[in-house]
Scaffold this motif. Structure first.
Motif, PDB file in Angstrom:
ATOM      1  N   TYR A 175      -1.044  13.084  15.148  1.00 45.28           N
ATOM      2  CA  TYR A 175      -2.018  14.150  15.428  1.00 45.28           C
ATOM      3  C   TYR A 175      -2.548  14.053  16.865  1.00 45.28           C
ATOM      4  O   TYR A 175      -2.798  15.071  17.507  1.00 45.28           O
ATOM      5  CB  TYR A 175      -3.152  14.125  14.407  1.00 45.28           C
ATOM      6  CG  TYR A 175      -2.694  14.552  13.021  1.00 45.28           C
ATOM      7  CD1 TYR A 175      -2.140  15.817  12.813  1.00 45.28           C
ATOM      8  CD2 TYR A 175      -2.794  13.702  11.932  1.00 45.28           C
ATOM      9  CE1 TYR A 175      -1.706  16.214  11.555  1.00 45.28           C
ATOM     10  CE2 TYR A 175      -2.357  14.095  10.670  1.00 45.28           C
ATOM     11  CZ  TYR A 175      -1.820  15.353  10.487  1.00 45.28           C
ATOM     12  OH  TYR A 175      -1.384  15.750   9.240  1.00 45.28           O
TER      13      TYR A 175
ATOM     14  N   HIS B   7     -15.122  11.835  11.761  1.00 43.48           N
ATOM     15  CA  HIS B   7     -14.542  13.054  12.331  1.00 43.48           C
ATOM     16  C   HIS B   7     -13.838  12.793  13.659  1.00 43.48           C
ATOM     17  O   HIS B   7     -14.409  12.265  14.616  1.00 43.48           O
ATOM     18  CB  HIS B   7     -15.605  14.148  12.547  1.00 43.48           C
ATOM     19  CG  HIS B   7     -15.013  15.310  13.284  1.00 43.48           C
ATOM     20  ND1 HIS B   7     -15.261  15.558  14.609  1.00 43.48           N
ATOM     21  CD2 HIS B   7     -14.100  16.236  12.891  1.00 43.48           C
ATOM     22  CE1 HIS B   7     -14.551  16.615  14.992  1.00 43.48           C
ATOM     23  NE2 HIS B   7     -13.848  17.033  13.963  1.00 43.48           N
TER      24      HIS B   7
ATOM     25  N   PHE C   2       0.839  -1.212   0.000  1.00 40.67           N
ATOM     26  CA  PHE C   2       0.000   0.000   0.000  1.00 40.67           C
ATOM     27  C   PHE C   2       0.872   1.261   0.000  1.00 40.67           C
ATOM     28  O   PHE C   2       1.791   1.388   0.811  1.00 40.67           O
ATOM     29  CB  PHE C   2      -0.861  -0.027   1.266  1.00 40.67           C
ATOM     30  CG  PHE C   2      -1.797   1.134   1.437  1.00 40.67           C
ATOM     31  CD1 PHE C   2      -3.121   1.039   1.047  1.00 40.67           C
ATOM     32  CD2 PHE C   2      -1.365   2.326   2.022  1.00 40.67           C
ATOM     33  CE1 PHE C   2      -4.001   2.103   1.237  1.00 40.67           C
ATOM     34  CE2 PHE C   2      -2.231   3.392   2.205  1.00 40.67           C
ATOM     35  CZ  PHE C   2      -3.550   3.280   1.818  1.00 40.67           C
TER      36      PHE C   2
ATOM     37  N   TRP D 119      -6.084  19.896   8.628  1.00 38.50           N
ATOM     38  CA  TRP D 119      -6.407  21.228   8.082  1.00 38.50           C
ATOM     39  C   TRP D 119      -5.225  22.181   8.263  1.00 38.50           C
ATOM     40  O   TRP D 119      -4.933  23.007   7.404  1.00 38.50           O
ATOM     41  CB  TRP D 119      -7.683  21.803   8.729  1.00 38.50           C
ATOM     42  CG  TRP D 119      -8.915  21.386   7.978  1.00 38.50           C
ATOM     43  CD1 TRP D 119      -9.717  20.319   8.269  1.00 38.50           C
ATOM     44  CD2 TRP D 119      -9.468  21.990   6.795  1.00 38.50           C
ATOM     45  NE1 TRP D 119     -10.733  20.225   7.345  1.00 38.50           N
ATOM     46  CE2 TRP D 119     -10.612  21.232   6.432  1.00 38.50           C
ATOM     47  CE3 TRP D 119      -9.123  23.079   6.013  1.00 38.50           C
ATOM     48  CZ2 TRP D 119     -11.410  21.552   5.324  1.00 38.50           C
ATOM     49  CZ3 TRP D 119      -9.916  23.397   4.903  1.00 38.50           C
ATOM     50  CH2 TRP D 119     -11.034  22.635   4.565  1.00 38.50           C
TER      51      TRP D 119
ATOM     52  N   HIS E 289     -11.896  10.441   0.064  1.00 38.14           N
ATOM     53  CA  HIS E 289     -10.507   9.967   0.081  1.00 38.14           C
ATOM     54  C   HIS E 289      -9.571  11.074   0.594  1.00 38.14           C
ATOM     55  O   HIS E 289      -9.839  12.264   0.424  1.00 38.14           O
ATOM     56  CB  HIS E 289     -10.140   9.561  -1.355  1.00 38.14           C
ATOM     57  CG  HIS E 289      -8.767   8.971  -1.510  1.00 38.14           C
ATOM     58  ND1 HIS E 289      -7.632   9.737  -1.563  1.00 38.14           N
ATOM     59  CD2 HIS E 289      -8.368   7.691  -1.629  1.00 38.14           C
ATOM     60  CE1 HIS E 289      -6.571   8.942  -1.719  1.00 38.14           C
ATOM     61  NE2 HIS E 289      -7.000   7.698  -1.757  1.00 38.14           N
ATOM     62  N   HIS E 290      -8.456  10.630   1.151  1.00 38.04           N
ATOM     63  CA  HIS E 290      -7.497  11.579   1.722  1.00 38.04           C
ATOM     64  C   HIS E 290      -7.044  12.638   0.705  1.00 38.04           C
ATOM     65  O   HIS E 290      -6.979  13.830   1.030  1.00 38.04           O
ATOM     66  CB  HIS E 290      -6.298  10.789   2.245  1.00 38.04           C
ATOM     67  CG  HIS E 290      -5.281  11.641   2.916  1.00 38.04           C
ATOM     68  ND1 HIS E 290      -5.561  12.398   4.034  1.00 38.04           N
ATOM     69  CD2 HIS E 290      -3.977  11.875   2.614  1.00 38.04           C
ATOM     70  CE1 HIS E 290      -4.465  13.058   4.396  1.00 38.04           C
ATOM     71  NE2 HIS E 290      -3.497  12.760   3.557  1.00 38.04           N
TER      72      HIS E 290
ATOM     73  N   PHE F  51       0.591   8.432  11.320  1.00 41.53           N
ATOM     74  CA  PHE F  51       0.077   9.804  11.156  1.00 41.53           C
ATOM     75  C   PHE F  51      -1.027  10.059  12.180  1.00 41.53           C
ATOM     76  O   PHE F  51      -1.108  11.124  12.789  1.00 41.53           O
ATOM     77  CB  PHE F  51      -0.494  10.028   9.746  1.00 41.53           C
ATOM     78  CG  PHE F  51       0.535  10.484   8.741  1.00 41.53           C
ATOM     79  CD1 PHE F  51       1.264  11.646   8.962  1.00 41.53           C
ATOM     80  CD2 PHE F  51       0.767   9.767   7.577  1.00 41.53           C
ATOM     81  CE1 PHE F  51       2.208  12.080   8.041  1.00 41.53           C
ATOM     82  CE2 PHE F  51       1.715  10.187   6.652  1.00 41.53           C
ATOM     83  CZ  PHE F  51       2.438  11.346   6.880  1.00 41.53           C
TER      84      PHE F  51
ATOM     85  N   CYS G 212      -7.297  14.513  14.201  1.00 41.70           N
ATOM     86  CA  CYS G 212      -6.937  14.297  12.789  1.00 41.70           C
ATOM     87  C   CYS G 212      -7.498  15.403  11.902  1.00 41.70           C
ATOM     88  O   CYS G 212      -6.848  15.832  10.946  1.00 41.70           O
ATOM     89  CB  CYS G 212      -7.456  12.950  12.301  1.00 41.70           C
ATOM     90  SG  CYS G 212      -6.843  11.575  13.259  1.00 41.70           S
TER      91      CYS G 212
ATOM     92  N   LEU H 280      -2.751  21.179   5.523  1.00 43.91           N
ATOM     93  CA  LEU H 280      -3.137  21.602   4.165  1.00 43.91           C
ATOM     94  C   LEU H 280      -3.112  23.114   3.989  1.00 43.91           C
ATOM     95  O   LEU H 280      -2.887  23.617   2.893  1.00 43.91           O
ATOM     96  CB  LEU H 280      -4.529  21.050   3.838  1.00 43.91           C
ATOM     97  CG  LEU H 280      -4.530  19.743   3.043  1.00 43.91           C
ATOM     98  CD1 LEU H 280      -3.821  19.911   1.698  1.00 43.91           C
ATOM     99  CD2 LEU H 280      -3.847  18.601   3.777  1.00 43.91           C
TER     100      LEU H 280
ATOM    101  N   LEU I  21       0.593   1.394   4.939  1.00 47.15           N
ATOM    102  CA  LEU I  21      -0.547   1.390   5.874  1.00 47.15           C
ATOM    103  C   LEU I  21      -0.072   1.680   7.301  1.00 47.15           C
ATOM    104  O   LEU I  21      -0.724   2.416   8.046  1.00 47.15           O
ATOM    105  CB  LEU I  21      -1.258   0.030   5.825  1.00 47.15           C
ATOM    106  CG  LEU I  21      -2.397  -0.085   4.818  1.00 47.15           C
ATOM    107  CD1 LEU I  21      -3.031  -1.468   4.880  1.00 47.15           C
ATOM    108  CD2 LEU I  21      -3.464   0.986   5.030  1.00 47.15           C
TER     109      LEU I  21
END
Ligand code: FAD
Length: 576
Positions: free
Chosen positions: A328, A442, A261, A451, A408-409, A324, A446, A454, A318
């Motif tokens: 967070y 949610h 993956f 956010w 999707h991510h 990850f 994370c 990004l 994975l």
């Protein structure tokens, strides 16, 4: 010594398998065990929860309750309709409780609530047992091993994790559950004292809902959405531990997929089935243990290596994805309430985004020679949320999010970058609120953390790398099947124009039954007099807008303010 009488308090761990907290409760060899859920007003009022996530929660509760009953026909998940802080003192007394056991939760609000409950238990002489099980590592321990700092990179998690030791192997599900004791109650549930403060229109609905939750409660049953007065869910996805374990087994049965993956190679445009595991809602509600997921992947990867083959590695593998998640949680655990906002947060860059229209602001100085118009930004935000930006890939993703509750991510990357530094220049906190309401997975840590990533306010800083709403979609799905599914107005469009319908000649637009016109303010999809559907024009020229955003980001980085800077707190940043 009389045998323990135990309440097991379910919250973030709606499962029987691999629950260190449940195992600790059973180790007490109790004479009776009450598995309970209490409706927390924070969840009902404060958190933004749309119908899809409500449905998921009820699915999880029903499935867990049925599984408990299978182990002991006298038992089930006892759903109690009152806030934990007011309920527990009464419950401890009525059921003569000696121990309260639950899984550790490091979310900022949860810590506060749990401290209050622990204090109540202490006063009542009830022993409290708390066990970690929501993440691979205890987030507090991760922070401690990261020199007391929030974990902001995967390698920090790996280094700190190595100091903590191996992730424990999962514990099997119990094969029996003790009887609950007498479950009669002499009190009736109380509605919460405080009605917290968000979005008034939503609050009315939530009030009705809470009063229904707090109503007569004789059978401790899981309510239905319609009993709660909540609109039906629209997501095709369903919750439950049974469902989670079967999805995990089915995904991992493809050992090559599991061992090789690589997240950046998975398509955000794949649906039915999607290209990644879609196990995130199960991890969020704890119906899937993250250690179960982790160790089953590790075993497959080891066997794969044993055959002389090369598996993928973190961060793209994975295992990397699960790290990850822990990163967070570690970032949030170290920052507490401050984590979820820029204001007064020393770890988050201050960018003078467009602020909500109710707050007047001038961003022209800090963005240099470019002037960004705040009134337009409010409309950009509304159109982004409604899925009517005029950029089909962005709109398809936002509509998938609203209808199905999951995207999707890389789809999340696309829409988050577009709303913030790569298109609309709107504050990431506003986007995070929309995700909070609509995502079935949610998770505060994370959602907020991603956010920030990004929007290049924390974790990541390469703001000049933006996603094009045209080229990025086309790269994954040149024929536009994903857009056709979620933006059905465009389903007859030729693939040449599916990502840029405004470029199609009018004659073709007519031939394909959809005119590109209007500003996305509500007439799309309704049709014209000629019986033609409409789809909005793009809300800006993307390349121009992206350049304006990059210029703004450059200036903000040059000035270099963080959320706790005095000039941010007192508003004098405007004079810079
Ligand atoms: P897979 O790729 O199959 O990964 C397996 C698991 O690893 C996931 O189920 C998830 O638990 C974890 N994971 C993967 N990527 C990440 C990541 N970047 N950050 C944290 N955990 C990760 N994830 C949430 O669980 N809840 C959220 O509220 C959330 N909000 C997000 C908001 C934005 C703006 C972005 C860009 C990402 C967000 N993510 C969130 C992270 C990620 O997009 C989802 O976890 C992932 O898409 C879930 O799909 P999956 O289960 O198929 O993931």
């Amino acid at each position: 010594m009389p045998k323990p009488r135990v309440i097991f308090w379910y919250r973030t761990d709606l499962r029987l398998h691999d629950s260190p907290a449940l195992a600790a409760a059973l180790d007490l060899k109790p004479s009776c065990l009450y598995p309970i859920w209490t409706w927390d007003p924070h969840y009902v009022y404060r958190a933004r929860v749309g119908p899809n996530r409500w449905q998921f929660l009820l699915d999880y509760q029903s499935d867990l309750s049925a599984s408990i009953t299978k182990l002991n026909p006298k038992s089930k998940l006892f759903v109690i309709r009152e806030a934990p802080q007011t309920l527990f003192p009464k419950l401890f007394k009525e059921w003569d409780i000696t121990h309260l056991v639950f899984e550790k939760d490091t979310d900022a609000y949860a810590r506060k609530r749990d401290e209050a409950v622990m204090e109540i238990a202490k006063k009542a002489g009830v022993e409290v047992i708390v066990k970690t099980g929501r993440t691979l590592y205890d987030p507090d321990e991760l922070v401690k091993q990261n020199k007391g700092k929030p974990t902001m990179t995967i390698s920090q998690v790996q280094t700190a994790g190595a100091k903590i030791g191996d992730v424990p192997r999962p514990i099997p599900a119990p094969t029996s559950i003790p009887d609950p004791g007498d479950t009669s109650l002499t009190f009736s549930s109380e509605p919460p004292e405080v009605i917290p403060d968000w979005n008034a229109s939503h609050r009315d609905a939530q009030d009705t809902c809470y009063h229904k939750l707090a109503g007569p409660n004789n059978d401790f049953s899981v309510p239905t959405l319609s009993e709660l007065g909540i609109k039906p869910a629209t997501s095709p996805h369903r919750g439950g531990e049974t469902q989670a374990l079967s999805a995990l087994s089915s995904i991992l049965s493809n050992t090559t997929y599991t061992a090789t993956f690589e997240k950046p190679k998975t398509a955000p445009t794949d649906f039915s089935p999607q290209s990644t595991t879609l196990l995130s809602p199960h991890l969020h509600f704890g119906s899937l243990s993250v250690r179960e997921f982790y160790w089953r992947v590790q075993d497959i990867v080891s066997a794969y290596k044993g055959k002389g083959k090369k598996p993928s590695e973190p961060p793209t593998s994975l295992t990397g994805q699960l790290l990850f998640r822990d990163m967070y949680f570690g970032a949030q655990a170290a920052q507490g309430h401050a984590f979820a906002q820029t204001y007064n947060n020393r770890f988050i860059r201050f960018i003078p985004w467009h602020l909500p229209s109710t707050i007047s602001s001038s961003t022209s100085l800090i963005t240099g020679t470019y002037h960004i118009d705040d009134t337009k930004a409010e409309s950009y935000f509304r159109r982004w949320k409604a899925g009517t930006t005029g950029f089909p890939f962005v709109d398809a993703l936002m509509r998938q999010l609203r209808i199905e509750g999951w995207i999707h991510h890389l789809g999340r990357h696309m829409v988050a970058c577009f709303l913030t530094r790569g298109g609309c220049y709107v504050d990431w906190e506003r986007g995070a609120e929309v995700f909070e309401e609509w995502l079935i997975d949610h998770e505060v840590a994370c959602n907020v953390g991603n956010w920030q990533w990004l929007s290049c306010t924390a974790f990541y800083s390469q703001f000049y790398r933006c996603y094009s709403p045209v080229a990025f979609g086309r790269k994954w799905d040149p024929d536009g099947a994903f857009v056709r599914k979620f933006v059905p107005e465009l389903q007859n469009y030729d693939k040449k124009y599916i990502y840029e319908p405004w470029k199609a000649p009018i004659a073709d637009q007519k031939k394909w039954g959809c005119l590109v016109k209007g500003d996305g303010s509500g007439d799309e999809g309704r049709g014209t007099k000629e019986g033609m559907q409409t789809y909005p024009k793009p809300m800006f020229d993307f390349n121009t807008q992206r350049d304006i955003c990059i210029q703004g980001m450059k200036n903000a980085y040059r000035v270099g303010l963080y959320g706790n800077d005095k000039r941010v707190l007192d508003g004098t940043w405007r004079a810079l």
